[in-house]
Write an enzyme that holds these catalytic residues in place. Structure first.
Site, PDB file in Angstrom:
ATOM      1  N   LYS A 164      -2.242  -0.172  -6.651  1.00 47.94           N
ATOM      2  CA  LYS A 164      -3.101   0.975  -6.413  1.00 47.94           C
ATOM      3  C   LYS A 164      -2.405   2.019  -5.544  1.00 47.94           C
ATOM      4  O   LYS A 164      -2.885   3.135  -5.406  1.00 47.94           O
ATOM      5  CB  LYS A 164      -4.385   0.527  -5.665  1.00 47.94           C
ATOM      6  CG  LYS A 164      -5.185  -0.530  -6.373  1.00 47.94           C
ATOM      7  CD  LYS A 164      -6.230  -1.094  -5.380  1.00 47.94           C
ATOM      8  CE  LYS A 164      -6.735  -2.441  -5.867  1.00 47.94           C
ATOM      9  NZ  LYS A 164      -7.505  -3.130  -4.849  1.00 47.94           N
ATOM     10  N   GLY A 165      -1.325   1.619  -4.939  1.00 51.02           N
ATOM     11  CA  GLY A 165      -0.682   2.440  -3.904  1.00 51.02           C
ATOM     12  C   GLY A 165      -0.282   3.838  -4.325  1.00 51.02           C
ATOM     13  O   GLY A 165      -0.230   4.747  -3.495  1.00 51.02           O
TER      14      GLY A 165
ATOM     15  N   GLU B 265       5.658   5.424  -8.230  1.00 45.19           N
ATOM     16  CA  GLU B 265       5.413   4.340  -7.266  1.00 45.19           C
ATOM     17  C   GLU B 265       5.244   4.913  -5.862  1.00 45.19           C
ATOM     18  O   GLU B 265       5.732   6.007  -5.561  1.00 45.19           O
ATOM     19  CB  GLU B 265       6.596   3.356  -7.356  1.00 45.19           C
ATOM     20  CG  GLU B 265       6.612   2.225  -6.364  1.00 45.19           C
ATOM     21  CD  GLU B 265       5.462   1.233  -6.488  1.00 45.19           C
ATOM     22  OE1 GLU B 265       4.292   1.662  -6.493  1.00 45.19           O
ATOM     23  OE2 GLU B 265       5.733   0.019  -6.521  1.00 45.19           O
TER      24      GLU B 265
ATOM     25  N   ASP C 223      10.659  -0.988  -1.421  1.00 45.75           N
ATOM     26  CA  ASP C 223      10.971  -1.794  -0.245  1.00 45.75           C
ATOM     27  C   ASP C 223      12.172  -2.673  -0.610  1.00 45.75           C
ATOM     28  O   ASP C 223      13.306  -2.209  -0.576  1.00 45.75           O
ATOM     29  CB  ASP C 223       9.710  -2.591   0.097  1.00 45.75           C
ATOM     30  CG  ASP C 223       9.797  -3.297   1.427  1.00 45.75           C
ATOM     31  OD1 ASP C 223      10.408  -2.762   2.350  1.00 45.75           O
ATOM     32  OD2 ASP C 223       9.246  -4.409   1.545  1.00 45.75           O
TER      33      ASP C 223
ATOM     34  N   LYS D 230      12.466   2.768   1.512  1.00 41.09           N
ATOM     35  CA  LYS D 230      12.965   2.060   2.705  1.00 41.09           C
ATOM     36  C   LYS D 230      14.309   1.465   2.333  1.00 41.09           C
ATOM     37  O   LYS D 230      14.402   0.297   1.977  1.00 41.09           O
ATOM     38  CB  LYS D 230      12.010   0.916   3.076  1.00 41.09           C
ATOM     39  CG  LYS D 230      10.783   1.290   3.842  1.00 41.09           C
ATOM     40  CD  LYS D 230      10.079   0.007   4.306  1.00 41.09           C
ATOM     41  CE  LYS D 230       8.664   0.280   4.745  1.00 41.09           C
ATOM     42  NZ  LYS D 230       7.914  -0.963   5.003  1.00 41.09           N
TER      43      LYS D 230
ATOM     44  N   VAL E 273       4.012   1.482   6.947  1.00 42.06           N
ATOM     45  CA  VAL E 273       3.251   2.733   6.886  1.00 42.06           C
ATOM     46  C   VAL E 273       2.007   2.596   6.013  1.00 42.06           C
ATOM     47  O   VAL E 273       1.971   1.795   5.080  1.00 42.06           O
ATOM     48  CB  VAL E 273       4.134   3.898   6.367  1.00 42.06           C
ATOM     49  CG1 VAL E 273       5.217   4.244   7.367  1.00 42.06           C
ATOM     50  CG2 VAL E 273       4.748   3.575   5.006  1.00 42.06           C
TER      51      VAL E 273
ATOM     52  N   ASP F  21      -1.640   0.892   1.671  1.00 38.68           N
ATOM     53  CA  ASP F  21      -2.612   0.093   2.410  1.00 38.68           C
ATOM     54  C   ASP F  21      -1.981  -0.953   3.304  1.00 38.68           C
ATOM     55  O   ASP F  21      -0.809  -1.296   3.169  1.00 38.68           O
ATOM     56  CB  ASP F  21      -3.520  -0.653   1.425  1.00 38.68           C
ATOM     57  CG  ASP F  21      -2.809  -1.851   0.793  1.00 38.68           C
ATOM     58  OD1 ASP F  21      -1.680  -1.684   0.286  1.00 38.68           O
ATOM     59  OD2 ASP F  21      -3.362  -2.964   0.833  1.00 38.68           O
TER      60      ASP F  21
ATOM     61  N   ARG G 135      -6.041   3.402   2.735  1.00 41.43           N
ATOM     62  CA  ARG G 135      -5.500   4.139   1.577  1.00 41.43           C
ATOM     63  C   ARG G 135      -5.973   5.584   1.551  1.00 41.43           C
ATOM     64  O   ARG G 135      -5.310   6.462   1.027  1.00 41.43           O
ATOM     65  CB  ARG G 135      -5.942   3.475   0.258  1.00 41.43           C
ATOM     66  CG  ARG G 135      -5.338   2.103   0.000  1.00 41.43           C
ATOM     67  CD  ARG G 135      -5.567   1.720  -1.451  1.00 41.43           C
ATOM     68  NE  ARG G 135      -5.343   0.302  -1.718  1.00 41.43           N
ATOM     69  CZ  ARG G 135      -4.153  -0.240  -1.985  1.00 41.43           C
ATOM     70  NH1 ARG G 135      -3.081   0.507  -2.000  1.00 41.43           N
ATOM     71  NH2 ARG G 135      -4.049  -1.531  -2.238  1.00 41.43           N
TER      72      ARG G 135
END
Ligand code: IMP
Ligand code: MG
Length: 179
Positions: free
Chosen positions: A42-43, A98, A102, A130, A152, A158, A164
């Site tokens: 969901k990000g 996206e 990470d 990152k 973050v 989230d 969010r």
């Protein structure tokens, strides 16, 4: 600012201007094409919604939800599809949107999967990167901001499904997730 944030990393204004910049650039590259824009749930939803509104080429929208099998920082090397695409990607130019890269596990696997399914091209657009955390060989084609190794939240991102809806990106206080 939300009480659980240590500080604001990226303001609404910074987000707005960088997202616009990226989107206009992407738009030029896809002139005359009809890309399938895939948001990773969901990000990415807020970034996605802002991003697509700057595209003038005809786009089709689709979504996927994925996670890695197992738990913890060490992923087991297999991507789990929680919600698959509605559309067939065969012969399509796919733009994957996206929130953050990470370790790179998610996007490395997802890109391979979409190419395996016959996508003509797969371009990765991430809001945050990152770099210091990278374990898998994947580089975004477009990246909003390189950030340090800090957790973050906000603008779609989230922690335990919270935060969010914050309009900015904030660094979460360690005390919130180190209990
Ligand atoms: P990767 O597969 O290790 O690249 O992880 C990417 C996913 O981890 C992202 O889609 C996020 O859901 C999550 N993630 C990584 N870092 C953060 C963060 O700082 N805040 C929120 N979610 C994060
Ligand atoms: Mg995510």
């Amino acid at each position: 600012m939300h009480k659980d944030c240590e500080r604001i990393l990226l303001t609404e204004e910074q987000l707005r201007s960088r997202v616009t910049e990226i989107a206009l650039d992407v738009d030029q590259r896809y002139a005359g094409k009809r890309p399938l824009v895939v948001g990773i749930l969901k990000g990415s939803i807020i970034f996605y919604a802002d991003f697509i509104r700057h595209l003038s080429c005809p786009v089709e929208l689709d979504f996927m939800a994925v996670s890695s099998y197992g738990s913890g920082a060490v992923s087991s090397g297999k991507l789990r599809i929680r919600k698959d695409l509605d559309k067939d990607v065969k012969g399509r130019d796919v733009i994957v949107v996206e929130d953050i890269i990470d370790s790179g596990f998610t996007l490395a696997n997802l890109k391979a999967l979409l190419l395996e399914r016959g996508a003509s091209s797969v371009m990765i657009v991430t809001l945050l990167n990152k770099k210091a955390r990278r374990e898998y060989d994947i580089a975004p084609d477009y990246n909003g901001f390189d950030i340090e190794d800090e957790f973050v939240v906000g603008y779609g991102l989230d922690y335990a499904e919270q935060y969010r809806n914050l309009p900015y990106i904030g660094i979460l206080k360690r005390s919130v997730y180190c209990k």
